[in-house]
Design a protein around this motif. Structure first.
Motif, PDB file in Angstrom:
ATOM      1  N   ILE A 139       9.529   0.434   6.325  1.00 53.97           N
ATOM      2  CA  ILE A 139       8.658   1.392   5.661  1.00 53.97           C
ATOM      3  C   ILE A 139       9.476   2.155   4.625  1.00 53.97           C
ATOM      4  N   GLY A 140       8.898   2.381   3.472  1.00 46.32           N
ATOM      5  CA  GLY A 140       9.573   3.145   2.439  1.00 46.32           C
ATOM      6  C   GLY A 140       9.038   4.567   2.381  1.00 46.32           C
ATOM      7  N   TYR A 179       5.360   3.875   1.679  1.00 43.00           N
ATOM      8  CA  TYR A 179       5.047   2.478   1.400  1.00 43.00           C
ATOM      9  C   TYR A 179       4.930   1.738   2.725  1.00 43.00           C
ATOM     10  N   LEU A 180       3.763   1.128   2.955  1.00 43.67           N
ATOM     11  CA  LEU A 180       3.446   0.535   4.254  1.00 43.67           C
ATOM     12  C   LEU A 180       3.609  -0.977   4.237  1.00 43.67           C
ATOM     13  N   THR A 227       0.850  -1.200   0.000  1.00 42.15           N
ATOM     14  CA  THR A 227       0.000   0.000   0.000  1.00 42.15           C
ATOM     15  C   THR A 227       0.878   1.240   0.000  1.00 42.15           C
ATOM     16  N   ARG A 228       0.584   2.143  -0.931  1.00 47.58           N
ATOM     17  CA  ARG A 228       1.310   3.413  -1.011  1.00 47.58           C
ATOM     18  C   ARG A 228       0.339   4.566  -0.762  1.00 47.58           C
ATOM     19  N   ILE A 229       0.728   5.450   0.158  1.00 49.19           N
ATOM     20  CA  ILE A 229      -0.020   6.687   0.398  1.00 49.19           C
ATOM     21  C   ILE A 229       0.812   7.838  -0.154  1.00 49.19           C
ATOM     22  N   SER A 230       0.208   8.638  -1.026  1.00 45.18           N
ATOM     23  CA  SER A 230       0.915   9.765  -1.642  1.00 45.18           C
ATOM     24  C   SER A 230       0.385  11.074  -1.072  1.00 45.18           C
ATOM     25  N   VAL A 231       1.298  11.954  -0.667  1.00 47.35           N
ATOM     26  CA  VAL A 231       0.947  13.280  -0.157  1.00 47.35           C
ATOM     27  C   VAL A 231       1.506  14.317  -1.131  1.00 47.35           C
TER      28      VAL A 231
END
Length: 232
Positions: free
Chosen positions: A154-155, A195-196, A95-99
């Motif tokens: 974590i990435g 990246y989680l 899972t990728r979170i983008s800010v």
């Protein structure tokens, strides 16, 4: 009144001092050589430059299970994606979170967790719009792999954007970071991806505004369903 106005611009990160000085010098030249209108445009630009490099204090939640936003800005995407080769992470997809940070957001980036900088990689690239998904593969970027005390990883990837031309790092491989600690800065509009590890519960929605060092992006314990959001 004056103190309230000044509080918007301070403290300013030291990386911004020379840029503010350049903007101010150009403003003086504009006042000297051209009609006052252009000089006042220079004043506005100088104030914006000081505003861009502001570095306010933040209050970071102290919970080892929480993943904190590394950047101010809007949550532009939450999705399952292939892991970039520059990150030392296991698995095929995470899972990728983008800010996404626009030119009015604070651009000082902060560590999302307590952890060791296991690996750092700089990748030269293009400067397309950081909101586009392909920016993760094609843009200039710096990738950090953070290892938590329990050995999960974590990435975090800083991505230069359409206007940004420099990623500045404040850390190094082997350093130990605390959640909320400053680790870098991107100049003039950009994005940060997180990246989680598997089993992490996301705690934000696409479109939500995040505050670096304060907003909880995810819970490593995996408890609870992912939130849903609506505009109000």
């Amino acid at each position: 009144m004056l103190n309230s106005i000044l509080s918007i611009f301070v403290p300013v990160h030291r990386e911004g001092y020379r840029f503010i000085a350049i903007f101010a010098a150009v403003t003086l030249v504009l006042f000297w050589l051209l009609p006052d209108f252009f000089g006042w445009l220079g004043v506005v630009a100088t104030l914006w430059c000081a505003y861009f490099f502001r570095d306010p204090e933040r209050v970071t939640p102290q919970d080892p299970n929480l993943v904190i936003s590394p950047a101010d800005g809007r949550i532009s995407a939450i999705e399952q994606v292939a892991i970039p080769p520059e990150l030392a992470l296991e698995g095929d997809k995470l899972t990728r979170i983008s800010v996404f940070m626009n030119v009015f957001d604070v651009h000082v980036n902060r560590s999302p967790v307590d952890g060791e900088v296991l690996q750092m990689s700089y990748i030269a690239g293009k400067f397309i719009n950081a909101e586009l998904d392909k920016a993760s593969e094609h843009n200039e970027r710096q990738a950090l792999t953070l290892e938590l005390p329990d050995k999960r990883r974590i990435g975090v990837v800083q991505i230069a954007g359409l206007v940004a031309r420099r990623i500045v790092g404040f850390t190094s491989q082997g350093a130990r970071l605390q959640a909320g600690q400053r680790f870098g800065l991107i100049r003039f509009g950009s994005r940060v991806d997180v990246y989680l590890p598997e089993g992490t519960a996301v705690r934000v929605c696409v479109g939500q505004l995040a505050v670096a060092g304060e907003t909880v992006l995810a819970d490593l314990s995996g408890s609870g369903p992912a939130p849903t959001g609506r505009k109000a």
